[in-house]
Design a protein around this motif. Sequence first.
Motif, PDB file in Angstrom:
ATOM      1  N   ILE A 337     -51.496  88.513  54.454  1.00  0.00           N
ATOM      2  CA  ILE A 337     -52.001  87.216  54.903  1.00  0.00           C
ATOM      3  C   ILE A 337     -50.825  86.247  54.823  1.00  0.00           C
ATOM      4  CG2 ILE A 337     -53.584  85.310  54.434  1.00  0.00           C
ATOM      5  CD1 ILE A 337     -55.416  87.338  53.034  1.00  0.00           C
ATOM      6  N   GLY A 338     -50.417  85.688  55.957  1.00  0.00           N
ATOM      7  CA  GLY A 338     -49.275  84.791  55.891  1.00  0.00           C
ATOM      8  C   GLY A 338     -48.836  84.263  57.233  1.00  0.00           C
ATOM      9  N   PHE A 339     -47.743  83.516  57.214  1.00  0.00           N
ATOM     10  CA  PHE A 339     -47.147  82.911  58.397  1.00  0.00           C
ATOM     11  C   PHE A 339     -45.661  83.248  58.416  1.00  0.00           C
ATOM     12  CE2 PHE A 339     -44.969  79.458  60.610  1.00  0.00           C
ATOM     13  CZ  PHE A 339     -45.704  79.350  61.785  1.00  0.00           C
ATOM     14  N   LYS A 340     -45.205  83.787  59.546  1.00  0.00           N
ATOM     15  CA  LYS A 340     -43.815  84.238  59.671  1.00  0.00           C
ATOM     16  C   LYS A 340     -43.474  85.237  58.562  1.00  0.00           C
ATOM     17  CE  LYS A 340     -40.412  81.876  61.122  1.00  0.00           C
ATOM     18  NZ  LYS A 340     -39.308  80.892  61.266  1.00  0.00           N
ATOM     19  N   VAL A 341     -44.203  86.328  58.557  1.00  0.00           N
ATOM     20  CA  VAL A 341     -44.045  87.365  57.537  1.00  0.00           C
ATOM     21  C   VAL A 341     -43.712  88.670  58.257  1.00  0.00           C
ATOM     22  CG1 VAL A 341     -45.200  88.610  55.684  1.00  0.00           C
ATOM     23  CG2 VAL A 341     -45.664  86.185  56.010  1.00  0.00           C
ATOM     24  N   PHE A 342     -42.569  89.270  57.912  1.00  0.00           N
ATOM     25  CA  PHE A 342     -42.091  90.463  58.609  1.00  0.00           C
ATOM     26  C   PHE A 342     -41.773  91.579  57.623  1.00  0.00           C
ATOM     27  CE2 PHE A 342     -39.626  86.933  60.979  1.00  0.00           C
ATOM     28  CZ  PHE A 342     -40.774  86.474  61.595  1.00  0.00           C
ATOM     29  N   PHE A 343     -42.129  92.815  57.990  1.00  0.00           N
ATOM     30  CA  PHE A 343     -41.743  94.022  57.249  1.00  0.00           C
ATOM     31  C   PHE A 343     -42.164  93.921  55.771  1.00  0.00           C
ATOM     32  CE2 PHE A 343     -38.189  92.614  60.086  1.00  0.00           C
ATOM     33  CZ  PHE A 343     -38.540  93.368  61.188  1.00  0.00           C
ATOM     34  N   VAL A 345     -45.396  94.631  52.584  1.00  0.00           N
ATOM     35  CA  VAL A 345     -46.569  95.349  52.089  1.00  0.00           C
ATOM     36  C   VAL A 345     -47.286  94.465  51.084  1.00  0.00           C
ATOM     37  CG1 VAL A 345     -47.403  97.380  50.854  1.00  0.00           C
ATOM     38  CG2 VAL A 345     -45.414  97.584  52.367  1.00  0.00           C
ATOM     39  N   PHE A 346     -48.548  94.220  51.323  1.00  0.00           N
ATOM     40  CA  PHE A 346     -49.428  93.472  50.424  1.00  0.00           C
ATOM     41  C   PHE A 346     -48.836  92.111  50.042  1.00  0.00           C
ATOM     42  CE2 PHE A 346     -51.987  93.299  46.248  1.00  0.00           C
ATOM     43  CZ  PHE A 346     -53.047  92.688  46.901  1.00  0.00           C
ATOM     44  N   ILE A 347     -48.894  91.202  50.978  1.00  0.00           N
ATOM     45  CA  ILE A 347     -48.459  89.832  50.765  1.00  0.00           C
ATOM     46  C   ILE A 347     -49.662  88.918  51.002  1.00  0.00           C
ATOM     47  CG2 ILE A 347     -46.912  87.986  51.524  1.00  0.00           C
ATOM     48  CD1 ILE A 347     -45.450  90.300  50.200  1.00  0.00           C
ATOM     49  N   LEU A 348     -50.036  88.129  50.010  1.00  0.00           N
ATOM     50  CA  LEU A 348     -51.138  87.187  50.144  1.00  0.00           C
ATOM     51  C   LEU A 348     -50.594  85.766  50.126  1.00  0.00           C
ATOM     52  CD1 LEU A 348     -53.802  88.769  47.748  1.00  0.00           C
ATOM     53  CD2 LEU A 348     -53.488  89.140  50.201  1.00  0.00           C
ATOM     54  N   GLU A 349     -50.934  85.016  51.168  1.00  0.00           N
ATOM     55  CA  GLU A 349     -50.511  83.625  51.292  1.00  0.00           C
ATOM     56  C   GLU A 349     -48.986  83.491  51.198  1.00  0.00           C
ATOM     57  OE1 GLU A 349     -52.642  81.489  52.192  1.00  0.00           O
ATOM     58  OE2 GLU A 349     -54.459  82.627  51.783  1.00  0.00           O
ATOM     59  N   GLY A 350     -48.294  84.131  52.111  1.00  0.00           N
ATOM     60  CA  GLY A 350     -46.839  84.049  52.139  1.00  0.00           C
ATOM     61  C   GLY A 350     -46.346  83.294  53.364  1.00  0.00           C
ATOM     62  N   TYR A 351     -45.195  82.639  53.215  1.00  0.00           N
ATOM     63  CA  TYR A 351     -44.550  81.951  54.329  1.00  0.00           C
ATOM     64  C   TYR A 351     -43.082  82.360  54.374  1.00  0.00           C
ATOM     65  CZ  TYR A 351     -42.163  78.342  57.008  1.00  0.00           C
ATOM     66  OH  TYR A 351     -41.362  77.693  57.914  1.00  0.00           O
ATOM     67  N   CYS A 359     -46.167  90.538  46.745  1.00  0.00           N
ATOM     68  CA  CYS A 359     -45.807  89.171  46.349  1.00  0.00           C
ATOM     69  C   CYS A 359     -46.871  88.212  46.887  1.00  0.00           C
ATOM     70  CB  CYS A 359     -44.435  88.794  46.899  1.00  0.00           C
ATOM     71  SG  CYS A 359     -43.076  89.775  46.256  1.00  0.00           S
ATOM     72  N   HIS A 360     -47.205  87.172  46.100  1.00  0.00           N
ATOM     73  CA  HIS A 360     -48.350  86.339  46.439  1.00  0.00           C
ATOM     74  C   HIS A 360     -48.063  84.857  46.248  1.00  0.00           C
ATOM     75  CE1 HIS A 360     -50.182  90.252  46.443  1.00  0.00           C
ATOM     76  NE2 HIS A 360     -49.900  90.408  45.162  1.00  0.00           N
ATOM     77  N   ASN A 361     -48.640  84.070  47.171  1.00  0.00           N
ATOM     78  CA  ASN A 361     -48.483  82.610  47.119  1.00  0.00           C
ATOM     79  C   ASN A 361     -47.018  82.207  46.995  1.00  0.00           C
ATOM     80  OD1 ASN A 361     -51.276  83.233  45.393  1.00  0.00           O
ATOM     81  ND2 ASN A 361     -51.465  81.609  46.922  1.00  0.00           N
ATOM     82  N   SER A 362     -46.186  82.832  47.791  1.00  0.00           N
ATOM     83  CA  SER A 362     -44.748  82.603  47.701  1.00  0.00           C
ATOM     84  C   SER A 362     -44.157  82.366  49.088  1.00  0.00           C
ATOM     85  CB  SER A 362     -44.054  83.800  47.047  1.00  0.00           C
ATOM     86  OG  SER A 362     -44.495  83.972  45.711  1.00  0.00           O
ATOM     87  N   ASN A 363     -43.045  81.637  49.110  1.00  0.00           N
ATOM     88  CA  ASN A 363     -42.383  81.282  50.358  1.00  0.00           C
ATOM     89  C   ASN A 363     -40.901  81.639  50.305  1.00  0.00           C
ATOM     90  OD1 ASN A 363     -44.848  79.999  51.032  1.00  0.00           O
ATOM     91  ND2 ASN A 363     -44.152  78.101  50.064  1.00  0.00           N
TER      92      ASN A 363
END
Length: 595
Positions: A337-343, A345-351, A359-363
């Motif tokens: 789940i994210g925006f501008k997220v490439f390559f 595995v299991f990213i929640l709320e990433g930018y 990794c989660h809630n990280s930019n």
Amino acid sequence: MLYQKETKQCQNCKQNFTIDLEDFEFYNKIQVPSPTFCPECRMVRRMLWRNERALYKRKCDAPGHSEDIISIYHEDSRLKVYDNKYWWSDDWDSMDYGRDYDFNKPFFEQFEELVRDVPQQNLFTKNVINSFYCNWAKDIKNCYLSFGLHDVENCMYSSLIPYTKDSSDCMITRNSELCYQTVDCLNSHKLFYSQNCESCVNSYFLYDCKNCSDCIGCIGLRNKQYYIFNKKYNKEEYFKKLKEFNLGCHKTISEIKEKFNELNLKYPRKFANILKSFNIVGDNISNAKNCFYCFNSSKDLENLKFANYAVDRVKDSYDINFGGMKSELCYDVISCIGFKVFFVVFILEGYNVQYSFNCHNSNNLFGCVGLRNKEYCILNKQYTKEEYEKLVPSIIEHMNNMPYIDKKGRVYKYGEFFPAELSPFAYNEIIAQEYFSLTKEQAIEQGYKWKEQEERNYNIDIKTQDILDDIKYIENDIIGKIIECEHQGKCNEQCVTAFKIIQREFEFYKKQNIPIPRLCPNCRYYQRIKQRNPLKLWHRKCQCAGKTSDNKVYKNTIEHPNHKQEHCSVEFETSYSPDRQEIVYCEKCYQAEVV
């Protein structure tokens, strides 16, 4: 910049694939190179990082904790594994594993070392209450051996069943209750052994039925009641026949299933399940527009390509598995789940996250593992914004100048997902085996790991042939007994060779008059998988030949206005391969016959 359509040879399978003009425009928009793997091989490569069902008992590696835990990581995986509750606590910091980037080693080697060093949680769960042996689960209560769940209560042996209660052995069943062995069903109550149904009640063995009740063995019905094998009965006749069937008997269920499957081949099917959508190529899609080669995705989707299980407002993204919730500009990701997220595995709320895992809630992350609420990090080391923005382009250049080359000679520069051999899982542990099944020999030949089945010297209490046929004669002393799986481990379905019946499972079978299963939970799951079409498309022509289907098995009920007595000329992309027995109609011909 002007682009031209290009044909490439896949690094992995050596088959040709096409990159279209709009593909180049997307890659240019997010500033990544075009892929060197074909879409199917890219999907398999992502799936190698998602183990849902292979669970193991091992020790917790957290400091001061040595208790046994259930984990998706076998103790031989060489990964550190923490209990989920401890992993999410503030008692440890994944930043402690940060390191400088080494320009003398390929990036993927450094990333693999980081994955081995940073502890992982045993299961991917959150807000799970009184639920055991569940994974990829959120907001569930009283569930057992189920996967890919959210907002579910009192369910067993099921997967991908949001907002469902008191059900067992279901798959992709939504907002339903008291169901058993349903696949791709919605808003149903007391529905058993059925597929592709909506708003059906008190029924058995239905396919493609909507708003039906008290029906058995029926195909393509709408707003019907008291039908058996597509034949109308009055209320008294129906319930008399229902008693004669004795649906609590395993032999009866097998006989009905065989007759139902034969009947199912005599009715036309729509080339694809596409609802409330515009400009779609794929299958099982709803509420979407401009989506191509997409599967099992729904709810306000726009401009997607090569997606599987993308849900809830996903836009402008390619190559997604299990992504959603307002995600945008994502590429080659799984469980994201994210925006501008490439390559990833299991990213929640990433930018702006690249090449990262869990990794989660990280930019603004690059090559990070296990971070929470962080930004401007590379290999788990903190940088300033200026330092980060200067170093990332240098790393990308280094990835191109010093690529990772795997044991099969496949080259991984910037723009490629993680190499298969870096995955912590074997091929027969991950979801790719469910959709793209391989034998041990095939998997190894393609460069994938394979996990040998552990020795299972069960003392079988009940042989398959000794299970009583009728549920009404089975007493609760069967609870906890070791029952032989009918496959006996001779299949390619992660068979565990034996299984037990738990208390609430037995109560469910008794109350709903369901015979005791003959297969272990994994083998039952694979039978549901086999009911669904593959994640592939074939170009075909409508099989409506005017008055009948091509094979003369089905006789049309009315004249179709789009082609009258002539053969329908409509062509389409469908997940039904040409060698399948099903009769496949275009949407207009299907609607003329079924709706």
